[in-house]
Design a protein around this motif. Structure first.
Motif, PDB file in Angstrom:
ATOM      1  N   MET A 188      43.469   0.635 -43.811  1.00  0.00           N
ATOM      2  CA  MET A 188      42.938  -0.074 -42.591  1.00  0.00           C
ATOM      3  C   MET A 188      41.448  -0.673 -43.301  1.00  0.00           C
ATOM      4  O   MET A 188      41.147  -1.723 -42.875  1.00  0.00           O
ATOM      5  CB  MET A 188      42.380   1.141 -41.232  1.00  0.00           C
ATOM      6  N   LYS A 189      40.920   0.025 -44.124  1.00  0.00           N
ATOM      7  CA  LYS A 189      39.598  -0.511 -44.638  1.00  0.00           C
ATOM      8  C   LYS A 189      39.931  -1.756 -45.605  1.00  0.00           C
ATOM      9  O   LYS A 189      39.218  -2.941 -45.423  1.00  0.00           O
ATOM     10  CB  LYS A 189      38.795   0.498 -45.484  1.00  0.00           C
ATOM     11  N   MET A 190      41.073  -1.884 -46.200  1.00  0.00           N
ATOM     12  CA  MET A 190      41.555  -3.011 -47.092  1.00  0.00           C
ATOM     13  C   MET A 190      41.793  -4.008 -46.289  1.00  0.00           C
ATOM     14  O   MET A 190      41.637  -5.233 -46.719  1.00  0.00           O
ATOM     15  CB  MET A 190      42.783  -2.423 -47.751  1.00  0.00           C
ATOM     16  N   LEU A 191      42.255  -3.900 -44.850  1.00  0.00           N
ATOM     17  CA  LEU A 191      42.696  -4.712 -44.206  1.00  0.00           C
ATOM     18  C   LEU A 191      41.394  -5.451 -43.278  1.00  0.00           C
ATOM     19  O   LEU A 191      41.493  -6.470 -42.701  1.00  0.00           O
ATOM     20  CB  LEU A 191      43.579  -4.311 -42.921  1.00  0.00           C
ATOM     21  N   GLY A 192      40.211  -4.714 -43.703  1.00  0.00           N
ATOM     22  CA  GLY A 192      39.047  -5.250 -42.928  1.00  0.00           C
ATOM     23  C   GLY A 192      38.537  -4.562 -41.550  1.00  0.00           C
ATOM     24  O   GLY A 192      37.649  -4.993 -41.255  1.00  0.00           O
ATOM     25  N   ALA A 193      38.996  -3.345 -41.325  1.00  0.00           N
ATOM     26  CA  ALA A 193      38.742  -2.713 -40.150  1.00  0.00           C
ATOM     27  C   ALA A 193      37.689  -1.728 -40.517  1.00  0.00           C
ATOM     28  O   ALA A 193      37.532  -1.177 -41.562  1.00  0.00           O
ATOM     29  CB  ALA A 193      39.923  -2.013 -39.518  1.00  0.00           C
ATOM     30  N   ARG A 194      36.919  -1.408 -39.477  1.00  0.00           N
ATOM     31  CA  ARG A 194      35.954  -0.265 -39.515  1.00  0.00           C
ATOM     32  C   ARG A 194      36.595   0.999 -39.115  1.00  0.00           C
ATOM     33  O   ARG A 194      37.032   0.775 -37.805  1.00  0.00           O
ATOM     34  CB  ARG A 194      34.770  -0.667 -38.755  1.00  0.00           C
ATOM     35  N   VAL A 195      36.559   1.943 -39.838  1.00  0.00           N
ATOM     36  CA  VAL A 195      37.049   3.228 -39.216  1.00  0.00           C
ATOM     37  C   VAL A 195      35.944   4.409 -38.836  1.00  0.00           C
ATOM     38  O   VAL A 195      35.145   4.688 -39.718  1.00  0.00           O
ATOM     39  CB  VAL A 195      37.881   3.833 -40.471  1.00  0.00           C
ATOM     40  N   ILE A 196      35.982   4.556 -37.572  1.00  0.00           N
ATOM     41  CA  ILE A 196      34.699   5.628 -37.560  1.00  0.00           C
ATOM     42  C   ILE A 196      35.543   6.875 -37.033  1.00  0.00           C
ATOM     43  O   ILE A 196      36.235   7.196 -36.036  1.00  0.00           O
ATOM     44  CB  ILE A 196      34.204   4.783 -35.833  1.00  0.00           C
ATOM     45  N   PRO A 197      34.921   7.642 -37.446  1.00  0.00           N
ATOM     46  CA  PRO A 197      35.504   9.057 -37.289  1.00  0.00           C
ATOM     47  C   PRO A 197      34.857   9.854 -35.971  1.00  0.00           C
ATOM     48  O   PRO A 197      33.884   9.618 -35.560  1.00  0.00           O
ATOM     49  CB  PRO A 197      34.820  10.180 -38.406  1.00  0.00           C
ATOM     50  N   ALA A 198      36.117  10.482 -35.283  1.00  0.00           N
ATOM     51  CA  ALA A 198      35.534  11.424 -34.246  1.00  0.00           C
ATOM     52  C   ALA A 198      35.395  12.843 -34.650  1.00  0.00           C
ATOM     53  O   ALA A 198      36.249  13.258 -35.067  1.00  0.00           O
ATOM     54  CB  ALA A 198      36.809  11.332 -33.038  1.00  0.00           C
TER      55      ALA A 198
END
Length: 394
Positions: free
Chosen positions: A151-161
């Motif tokens: 996901m990060k490689m694809l440019g998304a921000r991953v936000i932990p819950a």
């Protein structure tokens, strides 16, 4: 009787849109426009072309010869694991990103459990040049590290819950909060047949390409469009909805939904909603939901991050309550052994979600001449760390 959605957004008594007032404009805009957009020839053409040229559809319907011989019935695998990004999730995200564009949205949010929907969402956002924020439970981030990296490689921000069980339910809560705070420019791509109407129906329609292809492919292979049974694992249930869709009202076709029993249905560590669930409301729809006697949501558990959800989509709740669907619960151990068995018999390493569906052949017999289609909803790359630990493959 129909097992499809009605005009009010219900499957039988399940479904609807139980949402805070602040979300009403977002959901109502989608509800009032989604069918018209879906039916536009330009939408159909763009959706079909991307499924073919980008996703790699149609996916094969593969006769699993050695697996069939072992269980003395005809077992076909619908190879959704061969889709771009490794699972069926991409069918829905392609459809929804095209929907978002036509609604003039510029920012995309999503929730993810196993990470496959997050990856599929990040993929289509990269394809269309849109901002992408993915909410994911802190525990799932840990156990699905390869998908987080993708996901990060694809440019998304991953936000932990980080609240509650720190899994899919909590990621969904965070995504809904974000959507309330950003109603104008944001589209929420829900990854399963859950949430307020029109999401369960919209996602099922985008996934219905699976059963459309099964009909065509069975006609070529068996001379008929209908199998005796369609088998799929169910968490929220989008892969199952897609595999069942064309057969919902054809009661000659048995629909088998396979849930995660975790460490056992009565252990308190399970996600077998059909057995343990009662009617309740979660994430905007009325459905079957695991809850305490005073209505608090019970934390689900499964070794598979994609089945680790305390409820089930309203379509599946209706299939269960009406008796149209046959529900089977499979433990972690049974699923893991089935995943290894398919790997060794057919040279296909399945996602652990799908391994649950494959495990039913040990406990349910079929006739020799039955045609049983199993939706192989994802590939096992994302689960290798879990397989390695479980089978001590180091």
């Amino acid at each position: 009787m129909t097992y499809n959605i009605n005009d009010m957004g219900y499957y039988g008594e399940f479904g609807g849109a139980y949402i805070p007032e602040m979300l009403y404009p977002n959901v109502e805009e989608l509800r009032s426009r989604y069918i018209a957009i879906l039916e536009e020839p330009s939408f159909q053409q763009e959706f079909g072309q991307l499924l073919k040229e980008y996703v790699g559809r149609p996916t094969p319907l593969y006769f699993a010869k050695r697996f069939s011989e072992k269980y003395n019935t005809k077992i076909y695998l619908k190879r959704e694991d061969l889709c771009h990004t490794g699972a069926h999730k991409i069918n829905n995200t392609i459809g929804q990103i095209l929907m978002a564009k036509r609604l003039k949205k510029t920012r995309i949010i999503a929730e993810t459990g196993a990470g496959q929907h997050g990856v599929a969402t990040a993929t289509v956002c990269a394809l269309m040049g849109m901002e992408c924020i993915v909410y994911m439970g802190a525990i799932d981030i840990r156990r699905q590290a390869p998908n987080v990296a993708r996901m990060k490689m694809l440019g998304a921000r991953v936000i932990p819950a980080t609240s509650g069980s720190k899994t899919l339910k909590d990621a969904t809560n965070e995504a809904i909060r974000d959507w309330i705070n950003n109603p104008v420019d944001t589209h929420y791509i829900i990854g399963s047949v859950v949430g307020p109407h029109p999401y369960p129906d919209m996602v099922a329609r985008f996934q219905s390409v699976i059963s459309q292809e099964i009909k065509q492919q069975l006609l070529e292979k068996e001379g008929r469009e209908t199998p005796n049974y369609v088998v799929a694992c169910v968490g929220g249930g989008s892969n199952a909805a897609g595999a069942y869709y064309e057969y919902l009202d054809n009661t000659q076709v048995g629909l088998i939904a396979v849930e995660a029993a975790g460490k056992g249905i009565d252990t308190g560590e399970s996600a077998a909603t059909s057995v343990l669930g009662k009617i309740g409301i979660i994430h905007g729809s009325k459905t079957l939901l695991m809850q305490t006697s005073d209505g608090q949501i019970t934390e689900p558990y499964s070794i598979s991050a994609g089945l680790d959800y305390p409820g089930v989509g309203p379509m599946h709740a209706h299939l269960f309550a009406s008796g149209r669907g046959e529900f089977i619960s499979i433990t972690d151990d049974e699923a893991m052994l089935a995943g290894r068995e398919l790997s060794e018999l057919e040279g296909i390493i399945p996602a652990i979600e799908t391994s649950h569906a494959l495990a039913i052949f040990k406990q349910r017999s079929f006739k020799k001449e039955d045609v049983v289609v199993v939706n192989l909803s994802g590939r096992g790359d994302k689960d290798l760390a879990t397989y390695i630990d479980y089978f001590n493959l180091k």
